[in-house]
Design a protein around this motif. Structure first.
Motif, PDB file in Angstrom:
ATOM      1  N   SER A 191      31.561  45.682  18.414  1.00 22.51           N
ATOM      2  CA  SER A 191      31.073  44.727  17.423  1.00 22.51           C
ATOM      3  C   SER A 191      29.550  44.584  17.498  1.00 22.51           C
ATOM      4  N   ALA A 192      29.007  44.582  18.716  1.00 25.35           N
ATOM      5  CA  ALA A 192      27.559  44.462  18.884  1.00 25.35           C
ATOM      6  C   ALA A 192      26.840  45.651  18.257  1.00 25.35           C
ATOM      7  N   LEU A 193      27.370  46.863  18.472  1.00 25.30           N
ATOM      8  CA  LEU A 193      26.768  48.047  17.858  1.00 25.30           C
ATOM      9  C   LEU A 193      26.881  47.982  16.337  1.00 25.30           C
ATOM     10  N   ALA A 194      28.015  47.511  15.841  1.00 19.65           N
ATOM     11  CA  ALA A 194      28.204  47.392  14.393  1.00 19.65           C
ATOM     12  C   ALA A 194      27.224  46.388  13.789  1.00 19.65           C
ATOM     13  N   CYS A 195      26.990  45.278  14.489  1.00 19.35           N
ATOM     14  CA  CYS A 195      26.019  44.283  14.001  1.00 19.35           C
ATOM     15  C   CYS A 195      24.651  44.904  13.816  1.00 19.35           C
TER      16      CYS A 195
END
Length: 481
Positions: A191-195
């Protein structure tokens, strides 16, 4: 590989830092205070377990929560082995590294009760680029047990690291097995990479739209401050402000009283995507710095609290919203692409074909863009609409945030393609018109013309799309709102 050093302390992680570690190889260290936090929690949980039941440490797990465990060592090993049975393709190395740094930070926060020496072991794994082989399927948003059990088996030397490496063994105490794996670190890492990726693409979309506006001789009226002050949604206002800044000093002579929605409603459609992406970034940042442990070790209170903080409903629901908003703004990009193939908007031949040729020009870009948008639409289905009842009914809910994170990663890849198609079309139109944008849009145009093929005769455009895709991160720097 990055030489940046990241000091992990349990509270200072954000999506950019996770990305720096996962993709760029930033070196990680663990602060002495983080080690002390973990040590105190480790001591407290052993003290509590000596006088009362502690889930997973003196009991079984799931429906076996009421079963007393006498042989901690045997139970812990059985737990790791039984929970490591994932399936499907392996997670990407960058997602695994993101998981590792998130779990490192969670343990550093001091609520897990895991042996504090595991902090050094995890940091060593990250810095040596050791990757545990983790199958993609096994989590449903209520803890990434399969991923972390597989990691634990690599740590203790029972399984090799990806590629066959058998070094970097750590004697993780079997009594700490559940405390180590009871985490949502894999979902949060992805999720952090997607953000980071979606925010970058949303910023890049604004200059790309600006180039398209110039190519169709559009109007800047739709971005005027009074329009957006009268309906002051934060994202919408900042998109309009950014567009006005990009158009500052650019002479626009509109060729129609008002433009199609792709231009006229751009702030109203793109703004919600900006707001949704910033909301999920806030949520993910909060989660990766939280002690979302079950049970949570309360050092100050000298006790533990059994709870459901591993449930990532906030993350899944916010990612679902991002994908829905991403679909809307991607569809608007395709609408602008439709104007860029029309002579009435560009003054060029249909499909921007070469002069004097009945060619197809950039016709295929519309097909490519809509093919990608079809995937975004499919992936935008809310993962939160699913549910599962597991472990003999005692775990009766799932939010599927893991699937939401995976769908968001895939949708981002498709959105890149859509935006690249628009960029190729806008730059080609401006070139064929003999236009030379000035100001900040001129800088974006110069960056694009430096890498995009100027030939307009019918030819394969896949290389152009790839070049435009690779350029988007640089363009994003011009779209900071």
């Amino acid at each position: 590989m990055s030489q940046t050093a990241i000091a992990v302390n349990g509270s200072g992680l954000n999506c950019d830092v996770v990305t720096a570690v996962a993709r760029d190889g930033a070196f990680v260290t663990v602060t002495p205070q983080a080690v002390e936090n973990a040590r105190q929690a480790w001591e407290v949980v052993r003290e509590v377990a000596a006088r009362r039941p502690v889930y997973g440490r003196t009991t079984g797990v799931g429906a076996n929560r009421d079963v007393a465990i006498e042989d901690d060592d045997a139970h812990g090993l059985r737990l790791l082995r039984s929970h490591s049975g994932g399936a499907g393709p392996l997670m990407s190395a960058e997602n695994v590294r993101a998981m590792l740094v998130v779990r490192l930070n969670q343990i550093a926060a001091g609520g897990s009760g895991v042996d504090p020496d595991v902090l050094g072991a995890l940091a060593d794994v990250i810095n040596r680029w050791l990757i545990p082989p983790i199958p993609a399927y096994g989590a449903i948003g209520t803890g990434d047990l399969t991923a972390l059990a597989s990691t634990a088996l690599c740590l203790i030397g029972e399984r090799p690291w990806q590629g066959g490496a058998s070094t970097a063994r750590f004697p993780l105490r079997p009594a700490d097995a559940l405390a180590f794996i009871s985490s949502n670190a894999a979902t949060l890492g992805e999720s952090a990479l997607a953000c980071r990726d979606v925010l970058e693409l949303l910023r890049a979309s604004i200059p790309v739209t600006g180039l398209s506006l110039l190519a169709v001789q559009g109007s800047s009226e739709a971005y005027a401050a009074p329009v957006h002050e009268n309906c002051p949604h934060p994202g919408r206002r900042r998109v309009a402000d950014t567009m006005r800044g990009l158009l500052d000093g650019v002479e626009l002579v509109p060729s129609r009283i008002q433009d199609p929605y792709g231009y006229r409603a751009f702030p109203q459609v793109h703004g919600p995507a900006v707001d949704a992406a910033e909301n999920v970034e806030t949520i993910v940042t909060r989660e990766i710095n939280a002690s979302s442990e079950n049970p949570l070790v309360d050092v100050a209170g000298r006790t533990v609290w059994h709870n459901g903080s591993f449930h990532t409903a906030y993350v899944g629901l916010s990612l679902d919203a991002v994908r829905a908003a991403m679909f809307q703004t991607a569809a608007l990009s395709a609408a602008r692409l439709g104007t860029l193939v029309e002579p009435a908007f560009t003054g060029l031949a249909p499909f921007q074909a070469a002069p004097g040729e009945p060619g197809s020009g950039i016709m295929i870009l519309e097909y490519v863009a809509h093919s990608a948008i079809a995937d975004i639409r499919r992936l935008a289905t809310p993962s939160a609409l699913g549910n599962a009842v597991l472990s003999r009914g005692v775990e009766e809910h799932a939010g599927f945030s893991t699937q939401s994170a995976r769908a968001t990663t895939e949708a981002i890849g498709a959105y890149r393609i859509v935006l690249a198609c628009e960029l190729v079309a806008a730059v080609r139109a401006l070139r064929m018109q003999g236009s030379m944008p000035t100001g900040r849009l001129g800088e974006v145009f110069a960056s694009a013309t430096a890498v995009l093929d100027p030939q307009v005769e019918d030819r394969a455009l896949d290389g152009d799309i790839t070049a435009a895709t690779d350029l988007l991160p640089r363009i994003a720097a011009h779209g900071v709102y």
